[in-house]
Motif scaffolding. Structure first.
Motif, PDB file in Angstrom:
ATOM      1  N   SER A 102       0.829  -1.285   0.004  1.00 45.13           N
ATOM      2  CA  SER A 102       0.120   0.097   0.136  1.00 45.13           C
ATOM      3  C   SER A 102       0.878   1.320  -0.078  1.00 45.13           C
ATOM      4  N   ASP A 103       0.360   2.350  -0.502  1.00 46.54           N
ATOM      5  CA  ASP A 103       1.143   3.412  -0.417  1.00 46.54           C
ATOM      6  C   ASP A 103       1.119   4.138   0.955  1.00 46.54           C
ATOM      7  N   LEU A 104       0.492   3.676   1.773  1.00 54.10           N
ATOM      8  CA  LEU A 104       0.071   4.273   3.222  1.00 54.10           C
ATOM      9  C   LEU A 104       1.236   4.003   4.041  1.00 54.10           C
ATOM     10  N   HIS A 105       1.713   4.792   4.870  1.00 53.19           N
ATOM     11  CA  HIS A 105       3.092   4.617   5.519  1.00 53.19           C
ATOM     12  C   HIS A 105       2.726   3.829   6.957  1.00 53.19           C
ATOM     13  N   ASP A 106       1.291   4.031   7.398  1.00 54.49           N
ATOM     14  CA  ASP A 106       1.073   3.249   8.703  1.00 54.49           C
ATOM     15  C   ASP A 106       0.765   2.001   8.477  1.00 54.49           C
ATOM     16  N   GLN A 161      -6.912  -0.972   4.708  1.00 54.78           N
ATOM     17  CA  GLN A 161      -7.117  -0.505   3.283  1.00 54.78           C
ATOM     18  C   GLN A 161      -7.194  -1.802   2.298  1.00 54.78           C
ATOM     19  N   ASP A 189      -3.315   1.049   9.029  1.00 55.72           N
ATOM     20  CA  ASP A 189      -4.228   1.569   7.749  1.00 55.72           C
ATOM     21  C   ASP A 189      -3.959   0.860   6.425  1.00 55.72           C
ATOM     22  N   ALA A 190      -2.799   0.468   6.198  1.00 59.68           N
ATOM     23  CA  ALA A 190      -2.485  -0.404   4.776  1.00 59.68           C
ATOM     24  C   ALA A 190      -3.183  -1.637   4.961  1.00 59.68           C
TER      25      ALA A 190
END
Length: 125
Positions: A69-73, A80, A76-77
């Motif tokens: 995922s492009d999320l850093h957390d 998502q 959250d990834a």
């Protein structure tokens, strides 16, 4: 349906991956692994090496995929990806933390448990 596993190259992460594989075979569902630590880029081959009896996955027709995922957390990834694939279950590994450690640092597992829109299976190594 799909089972999402929050994967880290640690004993709890390995336990989560093995639990997800067992559940996937029982349910005839696919497995999607999401890296739960920064900089971790596992391959399908490296994940299959962690799963004991990986031949059972192939024989059952269960597929294993790695998604980033492009999320850093990491929490959250995982959430998502679980929502994107309409996961029926999220598997994650738990490690032992002291009471002070729980106060000082946020817990990825705790956030996934609280924010997930599907059931969560938490395993220990």
């Amino acid at each position: 349906m799909t089972i999402v596993v929050a994967y880290a190259d640690t004993p709890p992460g390995h336990a989560a991956l093995r639990a997800a594989a067992r559940e996937a075979v029982l349910r005839s569902e696919d497995v999607v692994a999401v890296p739960a630590t920064a900089g971790l880029e596992p391959t399908t081959a490296s994940l299959l090496a962690v799963i004991e009896g990986a031949e059972g996955l192939d024989a059952s027709g269960v597929s294993l995929e790695v998604r980033t995922s492009d999320l850093h957390d990491p929490a959250d990834a995982v959430i998502q990806v679980a929502q994107q694939v309409e996961a029926s279950l999220i598997c994650l590994g738990l490690r032992r933390r002291s009471p002070v450690g729980k106060l000082l640092m946020g817990s990825t597992a705790q956030r996934v448990l609280l924010d997930a829109t599907c059931p969560v299976l938490a395993v220990k190594p």
